[in-house]
Design a protein around this motif. Structure first.
Motif, PDB file in Angstrom:
ATOM      1  N   THR A 237      26.011 -23.200  -9.361  1.00  0.00           N
ATOM      2  CA  THR A 237      27.253 -23.801  -9.352  1.00  0.00           C
ATOM      3  C   THR A 237      27.323 -25.038  -8.676  1.00  0.00           C
ATOM      4  N   ARG A 238      28.375 -26.066  -8.922  1.00  0.00           N
ATOM      5  CA  ARG A 238      28.370 -27.229  -8.205  1.00  0.00           C
ATOM      6  C   ARG A 238      28.782 -27.104  -6.616  1.00  0.00           C
ATOM      7  N   ARG A 239      29.344 -25.630  -6.514  1.00  0.00           N
ATOM      8  CA  ARG A 239      29.850 -25.596  -4.988  1.00  0.00           C
ATOM      9  C   ARG A 239      28.596 -24.946  -4.028  1.00  0.00           C
ATOM     10  N   ALA A 240      27.146 -24.923  -4.717  1.00  0.00           N
ATOM     11  CA  ALA A 240      26.260 -24.626  -3.759  1.00  0.00           C
ATOM     12  C   ALA A 240      26.139 -25.587  -2.783  1.00  0.00           C
ATOM     13  N   SER A 241      25.877 -25.013  -1.589  1.00  0.00           N
ATOM     14  CA  SER A 241      25.516 -26.056  -0.677  1.00  0.00           C
ATOM     15  C   SER A 241      24.168 -26.435  -0.573  1.00  0.00           C
ATOM     16  N   GLN A 242      23.237 -25.598  -1.064  1.00  0.00           N
ATOM     17  CA  GLN A 242      21.803 -25.878  -1.227  1.00  0.00           C
ATOM     18  C   GLN A 242      20.990 -25.161  -2.283  1.00  0.00           C
ATOM     19  N   PRO A 243      19.678 -25.562  -2.609  1.00  0.00           N
ATOM     20  CA  PRO A 243      19.029 -25.039  -3.693  1.00  0.00           C
ATOM     21  C   PRO A 243      18.579 -23.689  -3.450  1.00  0.00           C
ATOM     22  N   ARG A 244      18.628 -22.790  -4.629  1.00  0.00           N
ATOM     23  CA  ARG A 244      17.777 -21.384  -4.374  1.00  0.00           C
ATOM     24  C   ARG A 244      16.321 -21.640  -4.371  1.00  0.00           C
ATOM     25  N   ILE A 245      15.538 -21.652  -3.230  1.00  0.00           N
ATOM     26  CA  ILE A 245      14.190 -21.650  -3.383  1.00  0.00           C
ATOM     27  C   ILE A 245      13.679 -20.331  -2.945  1.00  0.00           C
TER      28      ILE A 245
ATOM     29  N   ALA B 119       0.821  -1.234   0.043  1.00  0.00           N
ATOM     30  CA  ALA B 119       0.068   0.138   0.055  1.00  0.00           C
ATOM     31  C   ALA B 119       0.810   1.314  -0.139  1.00  0.00           C
ATOM     32  N   ARG B 120       2.008   1.304   0.306  1.00  0.00           N
ATOM     33  CA  ARG B 120       3.049   2.330   0.657  1.00  0.00           C
ATOM     34  C   ARG B 120       3.262   2.762  -0.781  1.00  0.00           C
ATOM     35  N   PHE B 121       3.396   1.810  -1.558  1.00  0.00           N
ATOM     36  CA  PHE B 121       3.887   2.045  -3.085  1.00  0.00           C
ATOM     37  C   PHE B 121       2.816   2.178  -4.049  1.00  0.00           C
ATOM     38  N   LEU B 122       1.736   1.140  -3.839  1.00  0.00           N
ATOM     39  CA  LEU B 122       0.651   1.331  -4.993  1.00  0.00           C
ATOM     40  C   LEU B 122      -0.547   1.590  -4.235  1.00  0.00           C
ATOM     41  N   GLY B 123      -0.675   2.116  -3.301  1.00  0.00           N
ATOM     42  CA  GLY B 123      -2.030   2.679  -2.816  1.00  0.00           C
ATOM     43  C   GLY B 123      -2.795   1.604  -2.260  1.00  0.00           C
ATOM     44  N   ASP B 124      -4.007   1.990  -1.398  1.00  0.00           N
ATOM     45  CA  ASP B 124      -4.805   0.852  -0.815  1.00  0.00           C
ATOM     46  C   ASP B 124      -5.561   0.269  -1.857  1.00  0.00           C
ATOM     47  N   ARG B 125      -5.659   0.578  -3.172  1.00  0.00           N
ATOM     48  CA  ARG B 125      -6.705  -0.103  -4.147  1.00  0.00           C
ATOM     49  C   ARG B 125      -5.389  -1.028  -4.932  1.00  0.00           C
ATOM     50  N   PHE B 126      -4.296  -1.529  -4.269  1.00  0.00           N
ATOM     51  CA  PHE B 126      -3.482  -2.546  -5.181  1.00  0.00           C
ATOM     52  C   PHE B 126      -4.226  -3.778  -5.409  1.00  0.00           C
ATOM     53  N   ARG B 127      -3.966  -4.130  -6.439  1.00  0.00           N
ATOM     54  CA  ARG B 127      -4.178  -5.635  -7.013  1.00  0.00           C
ATOM     55  C   ARG B 127      -3.273  -6.594  -7.325  1.00  0.00           C
ATOM     56  N   LEU B 128      -3.639  -7.849  -7.256  1.00  0.00           N
ATOM     57  CA  LEU B 128      -2.556  -8.836  -7.530  1.00  0.00           C
ATOM     58  C   LEU B 128      -2.605  -9.141  -9.035  1.00  0.00           C
ATOM     59  N   LEU B 129      -1.616  -9.332  -9.960  1.00  0.00           N
ATOM     60  CA  LEU B 129      -1.591  -9.439 -11.105  1.00  0.00           C
ATOM     61  C   LEU B 129      -1.463 -11.050 -11.285  1.00  0.00           C
ATOM     62  N   PRO B 130      -2.136 -11.736 -12.497  1.00  0.00           N
ATOM     63  CA  PRO B 130      -2.087 -13.052 -12.354  1.00  0.00           C
ATOM     64  C   PRO B 130      -0.700 -13.480 -13.061  1.00  0.00           C
ATOM     65  N   ASN B 131       0.440 -13.106 -12.496  1.00  0.00           N
ATOM     66  CA  ASN B 131       1.602 -13.531 -12.894  1.00  0.00           C
ATOM     67  C   ASN B 131       2.498 -13.955 -11.749  1.00  0.00           C
ATOM     68  N   PHE B 132       2.913 -14.866 -11.474  1.00  0.00           N
ATOM     69  CA  PHE B 132       3.627 -15.486 -10.424  1.00  0.00           C
ATOM     70  C   PHE B 132       4.546 -16.695 -10.769  1.00  0.00           C
ATOM     71  N   TRP B 133       5.441 -16.994  -9.799  1.00  0.00           N
ATOM     72  CA  TRP B 133       6.382 -17.978 -10.303  1.00  0.00           C
ATOM     73  C   TRP B 133       6.791 -18.529  -8.727  1.00  0.00           C
ATOM     74  N   ALA B 134       7.594 -19.627  -8.852  1.00  0.00           N
ATOM     75  CA  ALA B 134       8.391 -20.167  -7.659  1.00  0.00           C
ATOM     76  C   ALA B 134       9.566 -20.781  -8.392  1.00  0.00           C
ATOM     77  N   TRP B 135      10.473 -21.015  -7.668  1.00  0.00           N
ATOM     78  CA  TRP B 135      12.080 -21.646  -8.211  1.00  0.00           C
ATOM     79  C   TRP B 135      12.343 -22.465  -7.138  1.00  0.00           C
ATOM     80  N   HIS B 136      13.207 -23.376  -7.779  1.00  0.00           N
ATOM     81  CA  HIS B 136      13.812 -24.582  -7.154  1.00  0.00           C
ATOM     82  C   HIS B 136      15.073 -24.804  -8.010  1.00  0.00           C
TER      83      HIS B 136
END
Length: 291
Positions: A224-232, A111-128
């Motif tokens: 990299t192969r040296r990463a100790s865990q995935p980026r989620i 709300a600080r940046f988009l005002g009280d009437r902000f809405r969610l766009l139908p664009n989203f993702w998640a990564w592993h």
């Protein structure tokens, strides 16, 4: 901490995928309800909001240190890991109330940046993004090709939350800050236009909150192969509803859609982002049924 592993199982049928109970059994620590309860808004101090406001204005992005508890992070991370272990793309996490509620709890920030009437766009993702040089986040891009700000009003904003530490080794976010792009003779259209010294890495602890104007040039790096865990990590996009919709349908951020609509929205992401991940044949069949 290495990624958890789970017992293998037979591939689910289309009827399985259409049954909320299938998903509840897969992630019993998460909620999938017909009428999810409202969540309390997280509290931000005036100093926090002022600081990220200046950062967004000057650099085009904001960065808040971890806001989630270790318990929250572990529960949400486990949800993604269980999906990946059963060959579901991480974006299927948005079937569960918990991931929508996570972003809804950030309403004072939005709300600080988009005002009280902000809405969610139908664009989203998640990564592993698993350790290994063949794995990476999204290539360099802007979430929106137009201007994300008109006068003093921000049109749209992306939020990105890591559920595991995001590091240079496992592919953290990199950006071209607005303060540096301002020195270019013309807008950057691709990596070849960049002065490499202007690139900024944004390593982040699990539970941090990153956000950026949708016209900010950014990307997820290669692991990299040296990463100790995935980026989620998770991402949702929001817009100021005073402007014409950038995509439809615009959604209520505090009222996630019902199960079938969520499933259809998730499957629709793979038409837009097919360069990132592909559906299994059963998931493709389901997508076609819900179109």
């Amino acid at each position: 901490m290495p990624t958890s592993t789970f017992p293998s199982a037979t591939a689910p049928s289309t009827s399985d995928l259409l049954a909320p109970d299938f998903w509840r059994r897969l992630n019993p620590q998460l909620s999938l309800s017909a009428d999810p309860p409202a969540v309390a808004a997280r509290r931000f101090t005036p100093d926090q909001l002022d600081q990220v406001s200046r950062q967004l204005e000057e650099e085009g992005y904001l960065f808040l240190p971890p806001l989630l508890s270790a318990k929250e992070i572990a529960r949400l991370r486990l949800g993604v890991e269980r999906l990946v272990a059963r060959d579901f793309p991480p974006a299927f996490a948005y079937l569960y109330d918990d991931y929508w509620q996570l972003f809804a709890s950030l309403s004072p920030l939005l709300a600080r940046f988009l005002g009280d009437r902000f809405r969610l766009l139908p664009n989203f993702w998640a990564w592993h993004v698993a350790p290994g040089e063949e794995n990476s986040g999204w290539p360099p891009h802007r979430d929106y090709q137009g201007q994300s700000k008109v006068g003093e009003f921000l049109i749209s904003l992306s939020l990105w939350i890591p559920l595991s530490p995001a590091t240079p080794e496992n592919g953290c976010i990199y950006v071209l800050p607005l303060s540096r792009e301002a020195h270019y003779d013309r807008p950057v259209e691709g990596p070849a236009d960049l002065d490499l010294q202007d690139i900024r890495a944004l390593p982040a602890q699990a539970g941090s909150v990153l956000g950026w104007r949708q016209d900010l040039f950014h990307w997820g790096a290669r692991s990299t192969r040296r990463a100790s865990q995935p980026r989620i990590s998770l991402s949702l996009e929001f817009q100021n509803a005073a402007f014409d919709p950038l995509a439809t349908p615009l959604l209520q951020a505090d009222q996630p859609p019902g199960f079938t609509e969520r499933l259809a929205l998730i499957l629709a992401q793979f038409d837009k982002y097919r360069h990132m991940e592909r559906l299994t044949p059963a998931q493709q069949t389901l997508r076609d049924l819900l179109r």
